[in-house]
Design a protein around this motif. Structure first.
Motif, PDB file in Angstrom:
ATOM      1  N   GLY A 176       0.783  -1.231   0.000  1.00 31.44           N
ATOM      2  CA  GLY A 176       0.000   0.000   0.000  1.00 31.44           C
ATOM      3  C   GLY A 176       0.810   1.274   0.000  1.00 31.44           C
ATOM      4  O   GLY A 176       0.252   2.362  -0.184  1.00 31.44           O
ATOM      5  N   TYR A 177       2.133   1.166   0.202  1.00 31.84           N
ATOM      6  CA  TYR A 177       2.990   2.349   0.210  1.00 31.84           C
ATOM      7  C   TYR A 177       3.619   2.542  -1.174  1.00 31.84           C
ATOM      8  O   TYR A 177       4.147   1.599  -1.757  1.00 31.84           O
ATOM      9  N   ILE A 178       3.556   3.766  -1.661  1.00 31.75           N
ATOM     10  CA  ILE A 178       4.033   4.080  -3.008  1.00 31.75           C
ATOM     11  C   ILE A 178       5.323   4.882  -2.917  1.00 31.75           C
ATOM     12  O   ILE A 178       5.430   5.817  -2.130  1.00 31.75           O
ATOM     13  N   SER A 179       6.310   4.493  -3.727  1.00 31.76           N
ATOM     14  CA  SER A 179       7.563   5.243  -3.834  1.00 31.76           C
ATOM     15  C   SER A 179       7.835   5.524  -5.300  1.00 31.76           C
ATOM     16  O   SER A 179       7.654   4.652  -6.149  1.00 31.76           O
ATOM     17  N   ILE A 180       8.283   6.739  -5.580  1.00 35.27           N
ATOM     18  CA  ILE A 180       8.567   7.145  -6.952  1.00 35.27           C
ATOM     19  C   ILE A 180       9.912   7.858  -6.985  1.00 35.27           C
ATOM     20  O   ILE A 180      10.200   8.698  -6.124  1.00 35.27           O
ATOM     21  N   VAL A 181      10.724   7.516  -7.964  1.00 34.02           N
ATOM     22  CA  VAL A 181      11.943   8.267  -8.252  1.00 34.02           C
ATOM     23  C   VAL A 181      11.824   8.791  -9.674  1.00 34.02           C
ATOM     24  O   VAL A 181      11.585   8.017 -10.605  1.00 34.02           O
ATOM     25  N   MET A 182      11.966  10.072  -9.852  1.00 36.25           N
ATOM     26  CA  MET A 182      11.898  10.666 -11.184  1.00 36.25           C
ATOM     27  C   MET A 182      12.837  11.867 -11.242  1.00 36.25           C
ATOM     28  O   MET A 182      13.236  12.411 -10.206  1.00 36.25           O
ATOM     29  N   ASP A 183      13.188  12.268 -12.455  1.00 39.62           N
ATOM     30  CA  ASP A 183      14.053  13.438 -12.576  1.00 39.62           C
ATOM     31  C   ASP A 183      13.253  14.708 -12.300  1.00 39.62           C
ATOM     32  O   ASP A 183      12.014  14.726 -12.400  1.00 39.62           O
ATOM     33  N   ALA A 184      13.972  15.757 -11.943  1.00 37.40           N
ATOM     34  CA  ALA A 184      13.321  16.987 -11.503  1.00 37.40           C
ATOM     35  C   ALA A 184      12.472  17.620 -12.600  1.00 37.40           C
ATOM     36  O   ALA A 184      11.441  18.247 -12.314  1.00 37.40           O
ATOM     37  N   GLU A 185      12.864  17.458 -13.857  1.00 35.26           N
ATOM     38  CA  GLU A 185      12.072  18.034 -14.954  1.00 35.26           C
ATOM     39  C   GLU A 185      10.755  17.289 -15.111  1.00 35.26           C
ATOM     40  O   GLU A 185       9.714  17.904 -15.348  1.00 35.26           O
ATOM     41  N   THR A 186      10.776  15.958 -14.987  1.00 36.22           N
ATOM     42  CA  THR A 186       9.541  15.187 -15.091  1.00 36.22           C
ATOM     43  C   THR A 186       8.599  15.518 -13.945  1.00 36.22           C
ATOM     44  O   THR A 186       7.376  15.567 -14.122  1.00 36.22           O
ATOM     45  N   GLN A 187       9.135  15.784 -12.775  1.00 37.22           N
ATOM     46  CA  GLN A 187       8.290  16.101 -11.625  1.00 37.22           C
ATOM     47  C   GLN A 187       7.416  17.324 -11.894  1.00 37.22           C
ATOM     48  O   GLN A 187       6.280  17.410 -11.413  1.00 37.22           O
ATOM     49  N   LYS A 188       7.921  18.269 -12.673  1.00 34.47           N
ATOM     50  CA  LYS A 188       7.179  19.493 -12.951  1.00 34.47           C
ATOM     51  C   LYS A 188       5.885  19.218 -13.716  1.00 34.47           C
ATOM     52  O   LYS A 188       4.984  20.070 -13.735  1.00 34.47           O
ATOM     53  N   ARG A 189       5.770  18.046 -14.333  1.00 35.39           N
ATOM     54  CA  ARG A 189       4.564  17.713 -15.094  1.00 35.39           C
ATOM     55  C   ARG A 189       3.426  17.251 -14.194  1.00 35.39           C
ATOM     56  O   ARG A 189       2.287  17.145 -14.646  1.00 35.39           O
ATOM     57  N   PHE A 190       3.726  16.940 -12.934  1.00 39.22           N
ATOM     58  CA  PHE A 190       2.718  16.422 -12.020  1.00 39.22           C
ATOM     59  C   PHE A 190       2.188  17.530 -11.108  1.00 39.22           C
ATOM     60  O   PHE A 190       2.894  18.506 -10.823  1.00 39.22           O
ATOM     61  N   PRO A 191       0.962  17.382 -10.622  1.00 37.48           N
ATOM     62  CA  PRO A 191       0.429  18.363  -9.646  1.00 37.48           C
ATOM     63  C   PRO A 191       1.296  18.371  -8.390  1.00 37.48           C
ATOM     64  O   PRO A 191       1.500  17.329  -7.757  1.00 37.48           O
ATOM     65  N   SER A 192       1.813  19.515  -8.034  1.00 38.38           N
ATOM     66  CA  SER A 192       2.768  19.604  -6.931  1.00 38.38           C
ATOM     67  C   SER A 192       2.133  19.260  -5.588  1.00 38.38           C
ATOM     68  O   SER A 192       2.823  18.859  -4.649  1.00 38.38           O
TER      69      SER A 192
END
Length: 269
Positions: A176-192
């Protein structure tokens, strides 16, 4: 349940998951987290006893995967440092060396481990989590990032030609626990407001281990990174994949990490 496919590779071994709840007899005052924290008490001893491991850090904790056939060696190696439990019907039951003694063989003296090359792209990464009930709100974006945004150009290698722009995206869902690793530019595409990170919002840099795919039989790959970082008390977030291993370290410490690993490479020659 997945149908056989020429496009899917499956490792031969079945793996078991170890979760280290505490770090044994680690001296007080140690500030390192992640794989660095268990380097001396778990990672190094298993490497010395020829146990190959896969490592998966998550936002909440760390998991070590070991081959099922290696479990007797693992138990005998760690029993002096840890109280070991197994899960049965949802409850934790103590495990003793006698429970897994069948087939236990005293390990041979280890040969000098191979020191693999390490590379560090300029990409900056974020380590994040998301509340499970808000996952549907970013599901479409996740699918786009996973399957459509990073298509490789035909004829390019696994990582393309430019390590400075390495593509890396990791998503794990464990109990049930979610972990995500992404680059900082990709993060900008998601709702902060939906992606959660530490209060400092720190950025991470990556060290990739291996110039060629590593395989699953070699021991000491995680230790190659974890031991020198543990000695320097540097935090690390570690992810083993089918082909390579990856360590993420705080951005401000990347220069020291590269220097430490280069020194280890030179001393091992």
């Amino acid at each position: 349940e997945l149908p056989p496919s020429e496009f899917m590779q499956v490792a031969d071994s079945t793996w078991l998951v170890l979760n280290v709840v505490s770090n044994g007899r680690e001296p007080p005052g140690c500030q390192a987290t992640g794989v660095t924290k268990i380097a001396r008490s778990v990672i190094a001893p298993l490497a010395e006893h020829h146990v190959s491991v896969l490592m998966l850090s998550t936002y909440q904790t760390d998991f070590i995967l070991v081959r099922e056939r290696d479990l007797p060696v693992v138990i005998h190696t760690l029993a002096g440092e840890f109280d070991i439990y197994k899960e049965e019907s949802g409850e934790c039951v103590p495990v003793t060396c006698d429970d897994v003694s069948n087939g236990f063989l005293k390990p041979k003296p280890p040969a000098s481990p191979t020191l693999h090359p390490v590379q560090s792209p300029q990409t900056r990464f974020c380590v994040l989590t998301v509340a499970p009930d808000t996952l549907p709100a970013i599901a479409t974006m996740l699918i786009d990032v996973l399957f459509y945004s990073h298509r490789r150009v035909p004829g390019m290698g696994i990582w393309g030609q430019d390590l400075d722009s390495m593509t890396f995206f990791s998503f794990s869902l464990i109990e049930g626990y979610i972990s995500i690793v992404m680059d900082a530019e990709t993060q900008k595409r998601f709702p902060s407001d939906l992606l959660l990170t530490s209060s400092t919002g720190e950025l991470w840099r990556m060290v990739r281990i291996g110039g060629q795919p590593l395989g699953f039989d070699e021991c000491g790959i995680v230790a190659q990174i974890a031991e020198p970082l543990a000695a320097a008390d540097i935090s690390a977030y570690y992810i083993s994949t089918f082909n390579f291993d990856h360590a993420l370290v705080p951005e401000e410490g990347i220069a020291e990490v590269i220097q430490l690993l280069q020194q280890r490479q030179e001393s091992g020659r």
